[in-house]
Design a protein around this motif. Structure first.
Motif, short mmCIF file in Angstrom:
data_model
loop_
_atom_site.label_atom_id
_atom_site.label_comp_id
_atom_site.label_asym_id
_atom_site.label_seq_id
_atom_site.Cartn_x
_atom_site.Cartn_y
_atom_site.Cartn_z
N ILE A 20 -8.80 -5.80 -1.64
CA ILE A 20 -9.84 -6.24 -2.58
C ILE A 20 -9.24 -6.46 -3.97
CG2 ILE A 20 -11.94 -5.53 -3.79
CD1 ILE A 20 -12.72 -4.05 -1.15
N PHE A 21 -8.48 -5.48 -4.45
CA PHE A 21 -7.90 -5.60 -5.79
C PHE A 21 -6.88 -6.73 -5.86
CE2 PHE A 21 -9.64 -1.35 -6.57
CZ PHE A 21 -10.06 -1.49 -7.88
N GLN A 22 -6.10 -6.92 -4.80
CA GLN A 22 -5.14 -8.03 -4.81
C GLN A 22 -5.85 -9.38 -4.89
OE1 GLN A 22 -1.49 -8.34 -2.65
NE2 GLN A 22 -1.65 -6.25 -1.85
N ARG A 23 -6.97 -9.51 -4.17
CA ARG A 23 -7.72 -10.77 -4.24
C ARG A 23 -8.23 -11.03 -5.65
NH1 ARG A 23 -9.65 -13.42 0.32
NH2 ARG A 23 -8.92 -12.55 2.30
N VAL A 24 -8.72 -9.99 -6.31
CA VAL A 24 -9.23 -10.13 -7.68
C VAL A 24 -8.10 -10.54 -8.64
CG1 VAL A 24 -10.25 -8.89 -9.64
CG2 VAL A 24 -11.12 -8.51 -7.33
N ILE A 149 -0.17 1.30 -2.84
CA ILE A 149 0.17 1.37 -4.27
C ILE A 149 1.35 0.44 -4.58
CG2 ILE A 149 1.11 2.86 -6.07
CD1 ILE A 149 -0.53 5.16 -4.80
N ILE A 150 2.37 0.44 -3.69
CA ILE A 150 3.53 -0.45 -3.88
C ILE A 150 3.10 -1.91 -3.86
CG2 ILE A 150 5.68 -1.26 -2.84
CD1 ILE A 150 6.13 1.62 -1.83
N GLU A 151 2.28 -2.29 -2.86
CA GLU A 151 1.85 -3.69 -2.72
C GLU A 151 1.00 -4.12 -3.92
OE1 GLU A 151 -0.11 -4.05 1.02
OE2 GLU A 151 1.67 -3.47 2.18
#
Length: 511
Positions: A20-24, A149-151
């Motif tokens: 979700i956070f990566q998409r944002v 966390i790494i990603e």
């Protein structure tokens, strides 16, 4: 089992939050970069990754997956060191092949400007494989919090570097440099959290075992890439770009649970089942419970999106995309059953039956291409949309039959896992159609409709609580169990067991 269950649930939550956070972050960074760079820059970068993705299936030959599946025994240390050198050797060979093939790839893409970009991005194969062994060990230990966390940190670093470099260089090299920095950071971070000491150990027998498992994973990746992209290729060649746009919009909506849930569930289940492969009863419970929890999310989403497809399309895309609503209903119908048996792949791989997964992927490929050719000829884009349903009608019984050979359970046990998700969903859908009837009979209830959004709000306000209440009434223990997994600290405190006073035995044992 309890510890393994907690690890699996924690892994799914971490991966979902990460996604979700990566998409944002990607949406925000793209919005900034789009104002700094020309569209052709993004086109060149995307064009380079068509070639990169084509070679990515061979970058490890499944050696890391074979290591995850391998039991931790007296040979595991030697297997780690053997796998490390296999990964680096594979990376070097793929790097050389890719560099030599770069001019040919640029010719196939009909763009010579992409040649230098391809040669620069070829370093990805060397950098990525340096971190593959620590990544595999973290996955085997189910430390998905660390991996997430790494990603996420790598995604943030990539976005920040891309914006900074774009301010300095108004060309594609700002994106290339940022991506290479991201890959170096990811490889370094995995080594930091899973420090691995290189030992010059290489066992040919172990290498053959790892390669035997890994070659099937590589074959599955290539077949899967072709299988799940051939419908778009067929539509673009036969029906044109407009119809392809309609289809992709519909597919992105219906595949929401598969892209954001099932892919990550499989990533967690594989190491979990591999850890429990010597205990068939534990694998059985894990598989059946996975089917149960997936059905609780997948069945209401799929039937719900089918019920509100027309209103959803009007609200999201507008009247000129009305055909998308019909496509959503057809594609969703085919995806209603398949996800429920999605855990079978993890069972096959964890049990060492990777060849079963490969053969199933091969069968899926031939079934899909057969139905694509036939149905698209007679019914065009609607025929293509019906392919997932036809595919599921054949593949689901086959997957069910095979998994029962590894995990002994009855059909009754499996079907019982669909309760109460299916009846609760039917009640939810009935409530949504009741709201539809009320809005049709009394249109004045839509007192403020902004781009057809108001009906969707009514459906959500009514449908969501009705589904949750139905689940609660039919199986309170299930709902409490799910809430306990999502909010473990709260529920552990509220349901903390009281200390029991030890009971003295009636007859004391003799000293």
């Amino acid at each position: 089992m309890t510890s393994l269950k907690k690890q699996a649930v924690s892994g799914v939550k971490w991966l979902a939050i990460n996604q979700i956070f990566q998409r944002v972050i990607r949406v925000i960074s793209f919005a900034i970069l789009a104002r700094m760079l020309e569209p052709s820059v993004f086109g060149l970068f995307a064009m380079a990754f068509i070639a990169i993705d084509g070679f990515s299936f061979m970058k490890s030959f499944g050696v890391d997956g074979a290591l995850i599946q391998r039991p931790v025994d007296e040979t595991f240390e030697d297997a780690k060191h053997t796998a490390f050198f296999m990964l680096q050797g594979t990376a070097f060979v793929i790097f050389l092949i890719f560099e030599l093939a770069a001019p040919l790839l640029a010719g196939l893409l009909k763009n010579q400007e992409v040649l230098t970009i391809l040669r620069a991005l070829g370093a990805i194969f060397l950098i990525n494989n340096l971190g593959r062994l620590p990544n595999a060990l973290l996955t085997k230990k189910m430390r998905f919090n660390v991996l997430s966390i790494i990603e996420l940190a790598a995604c943030i670093l990539n976005a920040v570097c891309a914006v900074i470099f774009a301010a300095m260089w108004k060309n594609v090299w700002s994106l290339v440099a940022a991506y290479l920095i991201k890959m170096v950071f990811t490889a370094s971070a995995t080594w930091f959290f899973e420090p691995y000491r290189i030992r010059f150990v290489f066992k040919w027998k172990i290498a053959k075992e790892l390669f035997h498992f890994g070659k099937f994973m590589t074959g599955m990746g290539i077949l899967g890439f072709i299988t799940y992209n051939m419908d778009q290729i067929l539509i673009s060649r036969m029906l044109g770009a407009t119809m392809l746009g309609f289809f992709v919009l519909a597919q992105n909506i219906t595949a929401f649970t598969q892209q954001n849930l099932l892919a990550h569930v499989g990533r967690v289940l594989f190491p979990a089942f591999a850890a429990a492969q010597r205990d068939p009863e534990q694998v059985k419970r894990g598989f059946l419970n996975t089917a149960r929890y997936i059905s609780i999310l997948d069945i209401p989403f799929t039937l719900g999106i089918m019920a509100v497809a027309k209103e959803f399309t009007l609200a999201m895309y507008g009247p000129k995309y009305e055909i998308v609503g019909s496509l959503i209903q057809i594609i969703a119908f085919g995806q209603l059953i398949g996800p429920i048996v999605s855990g079978t792949e993890a069972v096959y791989m964890a049990s060492g039956k990777i060849n079963w997964s490969y053969r199933l992927q091969l069968l899926r490929f031939f079934i899909r291409i057969t139905f694509l050719i036939i149905l698209s000829h007679f019914w065009g884009i609607y025929g293509v949309a019906a392919v997932p349903f036809c595919n599921a009608c054949i593949m689901v019984p086959v997957q069910y039959f095979l998994v029962r050979r590894l995990v002994k359970f009855t059909f009754k046990e499996f079907i019982r896992r669909m309760y109460p998700a299916f009846p609760a969903t039917l009640i939810m859908v009935a409530s949504v159609y009741a709201v539809k009837w009320a809005l049709f009979r009394y249109p004045q209830l839509i007192f403020f409709d902004f781009h057809h959004v108001m009906p969707l709000l009514y459906f959500a306000v009514v449908g969501g609580p009705v589904y949750f209440a139905s689940l609660w009434l039919m199986d309170r223990a299930l709902v409490k169990d799910m809430l306990g997994m999502l909010l473990p600290r709260f529920f552990e405190k509220s349901a903390a067991p009281q200390k029991k006073t030890p009971v003295m035995p009636a007859v004391l044992p003799e000293p």
